[in-house]
Scaffold this motif. Sequence first.
Motif, PDB file in Angstrom:
ATOM      1  N   LYS A 193       2.863 -15.157  12.789  1.00  0.00           N
ATOM      2  CA  LYS A 193       2.432 -14.212  11.751  1.00  0.00           C
ATOM      3  C   LYS A 193       2.126 -12.844  12.338  1.00  0.00           C
ATOM      4  N   GLN A 194       1.698 -12.821  13.605  1.00  0.00           N
ATOM      5  CA  GLN A 194       1.364 -11.541  14.238  1.00  0.00           C
ATOM      6  C   GLN A 194       2.552 -10.588  14.240  1.00  0.00           C
ATOM      7  N   LEU A 195       3.764 -11.144  14.296  1.00  0.00           N
ATOM      8  CA  LEU A 195       4.947 -10.276  14.327  1.00  0.00           C
ATOM      9  C   LEU A 195       5.060  -9.445  13.054  1.00  0.00           C
ATOM     10  N   PHE A 196       4.665 -10.009  11.923  1.00  0.00           N
ATOM     11  CA  PHE A 196       4.839  -9.312  10.652  1.00  0.00           C
ATOM     12  C   PHE A 196       3.719  -8.300  10.384  1.00  0.00           C
ATOM     13  N   ILE A 197       2.581  -8.513  11.052  1.00  0.00           N
ATOM     14  CA  ILE A 197       1.453  -7.599  10.852  1.00  0.00           C
ATOM     15  C   ILE A 197       1.703  -6.338  11.680  1.00  0.00           C
ATOM     16  N   GLY A 198       1.752  -5.217  11.011  1.00  0.00           N
ATOM     17  CA  GLY A 198       2.035  -3.962  11.709  1.00  0.00           C
ATOM     18  C   GLY A 198       3.511  -3.719  11.970  1.00  0.00           C
ATOM     19  N   ALA A 199       4.381  -4.547  11.422  1.00  0.00           N
ATOM     20  CA  ALA A 199       5.826  -4.383  11.661  1.00  0.00           C
ATOM     21  C   ALA A 199       6.441  -3.331  10.741  1.00  0.00           C
ATOM     22  N   GLU A 200       5.652  -2.777   9.835  1.00  0.00           N
ATOM     23  CA  GLU A 200       6.119  -1.713   8.937  1.00  0.00           C
ATOM     24  C   GLU A 200       7.384  -2.129   8.184  1.00  0.00           C
ATOM     25  N   GLY A 201       7.417  -3.379   7.776  1.00  0.00           N
ATOM     26  CA  GLY A 201       8.526  -3.840   6.933  1.00  0.00           C
ATOM     27  C   GLY A 201       9.863  -3.940   7.622  1.00  0.00           C
ATOM     28  N   THR A 202       9.864  -3.956   8.951  1.00  0.00           N
ATOM     29  CA  THR A 202      11.148  -3.995   9.658  1.00  0.00           C
ATOM     30  C   THR A 202      11.598  -5.409  10.004  1.00  0.00           C
ATOM     31  N   LEU A 203      10.738  -6.408   9.768  1.00  0.00           N
ATOM     32  CA  LEU A 203      11.106  -7.770  10.173  1.00  0.00           C
ATOM     33  C   LEU A 203      11.146  -8.741   9.004  1.00  0.00           C
ATOM     34  N   GLY A 204      11.016  -8.242   7.798  1.00  0.00           N
ATOM     35  CA  GLY A 204      11.024  -9.137   6.646  1.00  0.00           C
ATOM     36  C   GLY A 204      10.081  -8.611   5.575  1.00  0.00           C
ATOM     37  N   PHE A 205       9.901  -9.424   4.559  1.00  0.00           N
ATOM     38  CA  PHE A 205       9.130  -9.011   3.385  1.00  0.00           C
ATOM     39  C   PHE A 205       7.964  -9.975   3.207  1.00  0.00           C
ATOM     40  N   VAL A 206       6.758  -9.486   3.409  1.00  0.00           N
ATOM     41  CA  VAL A 206       5.562 -10.320   3.247  1.00  0.00           C
ATOM     42  C   VAL A 206       5.288 -10.481   1.753  1.00  0.00           C
ATOM     43  N   THR A 207       5.155 -11.712   1.293  1.00  0.00           N
ATOM     44  CA  THR A 207       4.926 -11.955  -0.137  1.00  0.00           C
ATOM     45  C   THR A 207       3.489 -12.376  -0.448  1.00  0.00           C
ATOM     46  N   ALA A 208       2.785 -12.918   0.539  1.00  0.00           N
ATOM     47  CA  ALA A 208       1.398 -13.342   0.303  1.00  0.00           C
ATOM     48  C   ALA A 208       0.696 -13.528   1.643  1.00  0.00           C
ATOM     49  N   ALA A 209      -0.620 -13.552   1.584  1.00  0.00           N
ATOM     50  CA  ALA A 209      -1.389 -13.783   2.810  1.00  0.00           C
ATOM     51  C   ALA A 209      -2.693 -14.490   2.480  1.00  0.00           C
ATOM     52  N   THR A 210      -3.156 -15.272   3.433  1.00  0.00           N
ATOM     53  CA  THR A 210      -4.484 -15.869   3.339  1.00  0.00           C
ATOM     54  C   THR A 210      -5.414 -15.043   4.216  1.00  0.00           C
ATOM     55  N   LEU A 211      -6.505 -14.602   3.595  1.00  0.00           N
ATOM     56  CA  LEU A 211      -7.401 -13.637   4.236  1.00  0.00           C
ATOM     57  C   LEU A 211      -8.752 -14.259   4.541  1.00  0.00           C
ATOM     58  N   ARG A 212      -9.399 -13.730   5.563  1.00  0.00           N
ATOM     59  CA  ARG A 212     -10.769 -14.146   5.896  1.00  0.00           C
ATOM     60  C   ARG A 212     -11.758 -13.428   5.001  1.00  0.00           C
ATOM     61  N   LEU A 213     -12.704 -14.158   4.498  1.00  0.00           N
ATOM     62  CA  LEU A 213     -13.802 -13.539   3.760  1.00  0.00           C
ATOM     63  C   LEU A 213     -15.086 -13.621   4.584  1.00  0.00           C
ATOM     64  N   PHE A 214     -16.059 -12.857   4.160  1.00  0.00           N
ATOM     65  CA  PHE A 214     -17.361 -12.826   4.813  1.00  0.00           C
ATOM     66  C   PHE A 214     -18.440 -12.961   3.746  1.00  0.00           C
ATOM     67  N   PRO A 215     -19.667 -13.262   4.169  1.00  0.00           N
ATOM     68  CA  PRO A 215     -20.739 -13.310   3.178  1.00  0.00           C
ATOM     69  C   PRO A 215     -20.915 -11.925   2.563  1.00  0.00           C
ATOM     70  N   GLN A 216     -21.188 -11.912   1.284  1.00  0.00           N
ATOM     71  CA  GLN A 216     -21.525 -10.662   0.618  1.00  0.00           C
ATOM     72  C   GLN A 216     -22.736 -10.044   1.329  1.00  0.00           C
ATOM     73  N   GLU A 217     -22.714  -8.728   1.465  1.00  0.00           N
ATOM     74  CA  GLU A 217     -23.834  -8.094   2.150  1.00  0.00           C
ATOM     75  C   GLU A 217     -25.008  -7.925   1.186  1.00  0.00           C
ATOM     76  N   ARG A 218     -26.202  -8.113   1.725  1.00  0.00           N
ATOM     77  CA  ARG A 218     -27.373  -8.021   0.868  1.00  0.00           C
ATOM     78  C   ARG A 218     -27.965  -6.614   0.892  1.00  0.00           C
TER      79      ARG A 218
END
Lengths: 461, 461
Positions: A193-218
Motif C-alpha cells: 500500500k505504501q507504493l500508492f501513497i504519495g504516488a500522485e496517481g502514477t501507479l493506479g487508481f485508489v478507490t478506498a482506504a481504511t484509516l486510523r482514528l483517534f479518541p476525540q479530543e476533550r
Amino acid sequence: MNHPLLVELASLLPPANLILNADRLAPRLLDARKRLRGQTLGMALPSSVEEAAMIITRCRAHGVSIVPQGGNTSLVGGATPMSETSLLLGCDRLKRIRQIDPCGYTLTAEAGCVLDDIRDAAQTEARLFPLWLGSSGSACLGGLIGTNAGGLQVQRYGNTRELVLGIEAVLPDGQIFRGLHPLRKRNAGYDLKQLFIGAEGTLGFVTAATLRLFPQERGQAVAMVALDHAEQVLALFDQTKAAVGEVLTAFEMMDSEAMILMARHFPTLQQPFAAPPPYSVLIALSGSESDGVLAERLMELLLASGGENAVLAQDGSQAKALWALREHIPAAQTRQGPSIKHDLALPISAIPAFIAEAASLLKQWLPQVRPVVFGHVGDGNLHYNLGLLPEAETGQIEAEANGLLFDLVAHYGGDISAEHGIGRLRIAAADAHHDPVERALMRQVKAMLDPTGLFNPGVLF
Amino acid sequence: MNHPLLVELASLLPPANLILNADRLAPRLLDARKRLRGQTLGMALPSSVEEAAMIITRCRAHGVSIVPQGGNTSLVGGATPMSETSLLLGCDRLKRIRQIDPCGYTLTAEAGCVLDDIRDAAQTEARLFPLWLGSSGSACLGGLIGTNAGGLQVQRYGNTRELVLGIEAVLPDGQIFRGLHPLRKRNAGYDLKQLFIGAEGTLGFVTAATLRLFPQERGQAVAMVALDHAEQVLALFDQTKAAVGEVLTAFEMMDSEAMILMARHFPTLQQPFAAPPPYSVLIALSGSESDGVLAERLMELLLASGGENAVLAQDGSQAKALWALREHIPAAQTRQGPSIKHDLALPISAIPAFIAEAASLLKQWLPQVRPVVFGHVGDGNLHYNLGLLPEAETGQIEAEANGLLFDLVAHYGGDISAEHGIGRLRIAAADAHHDPVERALMRQVKAMLDPTGLFNPGVLF
C-alpha cells in the motif's frame, strides 16, 4: 464523442458517470494555482471499484492515458491532464463511508469522500480523524492519499501515510488490489500500500482506504508567541516538546512579512501584537485533558520559557482567531499578487541558518525580492514564498529563484518538496537534486506496475 | 575455504570481517526457536556500506546467495541460511551511531547497533527511542527494520516502520541506495525505503537508518486490572483511550493460562491477584507529566471503570514488577515445554468473539489442548500459543492447528502475522490466506529488485 473509447464507455456507464460537457469539464482542467490549463477527452466517474477497473481496462485497450483527479487541489499540477487524448478519472461518485469501527479505531471510506465529511463521520462516533488542512472542504481522500497530504496537525498525528492502514486500488493492468485491512499490525511481506501513497496517481487508481482514528479530543489550548530570532523559535520548540510533547498538536511559524501581508489583506482579523514581530509562533495543544488543564500547562511553559511576549487564547473563539491568522496567509499572498511558492523540507536544526542564508543570497540576487516565510516549523517544513516580484510568474526569474533555494536546501540536508509533491512543476528539480539511484529505482517501479505509462503521464517523471 | 568466493573475499576483507570458523558460525546457524539448523559457506561482516556493496557484488559474480542476519532473533526462521552455498551477511561490524540531532529529534545508526545501545544513545541527549521488545539486548537495527519489529510500545509510538525516516541499503545489484534523510516530511515520489522495511532481507542489505526520536518521558504509571470477560477488556480499552489516549503507552493482556504458567515457572515473581483471573490487563501510561500526575489519572480511570480489582504500582520498582509478569510469559512457556506459537493480527473489536470461538474449535479438535493467550491487545495483536500438547512440534498437529486458527482469523478479518513476519515458516499460510493479487505483486517487486533471487532465498516466497 467520436473517440471510440467514449462511444464504448457511453454504452457501459450510466450517463451521470461520464462527463463530456465542456462547461462541466472546464473547472477540472484548470489547476488549483491557475497556472496550467489542461485538455482531456472527458471525465469518467466510476461508482464502484469494479466500474473503475472496467474503465481502466477499456482505456488500456484503447491506449488512452488516465489522469486521476481528486478535489483538484494540487499545487504542483499533479492532477491536470495535459493531453487531449487522456481521460480524467474522478472519484466524485465514490462517496460512501463504508464502515466505522469505533472500538477498533478505524474508518473505511471511498476515495471521493471529502476530508471534512470523513472528519464529521468519525466525530459522530466520538472519534477523531486528525488530518486537517486548508482545503479540507474540497480535498478528497483519493487525492490526500495520492499526495500523502500533510497539513496542520502532522506534528502530532503524522502525514496521511501514517494514517492509512489499508488501501483498495485498481492497478494499471486492471486488476483490483484488495488491501483494506483494518489492522494496526500486519507483517505479511512488502507493505505494498505504501507504493500508492504519495504516488500522485502514477501507479493506479485508489478507490478506498481504511484509516486510523483517534479518541476525540476533550480540550485544547492555543497561544501565539512573539520572538526576535529564528534560534529562539528552535529553543521554544525544544522546551515545548519536553514540557508537553504528547499533547503538542501544532507548532507553526510566521515571519513578519507574512503577518504584514495578512494585516493588509485581512484587516478585520485581530492582530495579537502591536507590531508584527520578526517571528510569530502558534502553539496548539489538545488531548484528553480539559481546556483548563491544557491552558495551565501552556501557561507554565510560556512562563518558563520567558514568554512575556505571548498571547494565550482565553476561550475557543480566541483560539480560532489565532488559528485564523495562520490559515489566512496563503489567501493574503494570493490577494497581494503573483508569487513564487516553495514547500521546503529541512532538518529542524538547520532552519535558522537556512533562513538567514537564503535571505542574504536572495537579496544579492534580486534586491527587491521579499521572502514570505511561514509553515509547519515543528515538522521542518517551510512554505518559502517570494512575493512583490516584477512579473513573478515569468520563467527566468522563477527558475533562478528555484535554483538558488533548492541548492541551499540541499546544502542543509533538506529537500525540494515536503508535502506538495513533485507533480509536473518539480520534475526537473527532482532530477537535479535527488539521488540518481533513487530516481532510477522509481522509474523501475513505474515500469513494473505501469509498463505502457497509462497513468498520469508527465507527472513525477 | 576452497570456494572461489571465499578465496576472493579473504583477499579483499580484513581477517576479522570474514568468519569461517565452524564454532563461531554454529550459533548463527541455529534459529532463535531452535527449530532450524542451517548451513553456510561462511559469514561476512562488512564494516562500511562500501564494503557491503563490494561483498554483494562478488557474491553476485559467483552466483552465491546472501542471507542477511541481524541479532538472529527471528521467530519464523527468517535469518537462517539453509543452503551450504549461501553466505551469511552480518551487521556485527556496523556499530556506529553516526549522528544524533537532539533538536531535530533524529538519530542515525548503523545496522549492527543493538536496540538497547540505540536507546541509551538517545537517552544521553535526553531523547527517547521508543521501540522496546523482549530481545532489546540482542536485536539489532538491521533486523528490526527487516522485520518491521513491533513490541511493547506500539500502542503509543508505532511499529519500526513508523520510526524510520531514512534508510541506507545495498541493492541486490550492488548499487547503494542513499536515503538517510533526517526529514519528518519528504514527498519526493514513491517512498522507496518502505520496500526495505519488513522485507526480511529479501530485497537488499540495510546498512544504516535515520530514526525518529521523542522527548524523554518524565513520568510513568502502571496498573494491572483483573477482568472476567474479554468484552470487559475491550470496554476498558475504550475507556482508557478516551481518558488518557495520548499518554497510553501499552495495553497488554494475559489470560489465566499465561498467568498460571508464569507462576509455576517463575514462582518468585510477585502475583498481583490471589488467583489468576480470566484476563489480566496491564495498562502503562508515560509522558511529560510526573509519576504522581499520571498515577492520579490512572487511578481516576480505574475508579470510573469500576476497577475495584486493580493493582496500581506505587513506585518504579512495583511498576517493574508488574511489567515483569508480562515479559516472562514467553520464557515460562519455553520452560513448560514445546508449544505451537501464533502471532495473530485481529480487528480489536473481533477479539472477544475470536477468543471464544477459537477455544471452542480447538477443544472439539483436540480436547487436551491448552491455549495460552496474551499479547498486545490494544494493537489487535494476540500471541496465541498452544501448549501441553503431546509431541507439539510434530508436523501434523501443528499443520492442523495452524489451519484451524488461520481460517478463523481470516473469517474475522485478521491476519496470520502481526509482527513476526513470514520468514520460512509462514509461506504456505501466506499463499493460502493472502490475496493472490498481493502475493503476485510482491513477487513482481522481488523480481524487479532481485531478478536472480540472490537475497534470502526461501524466505517470504
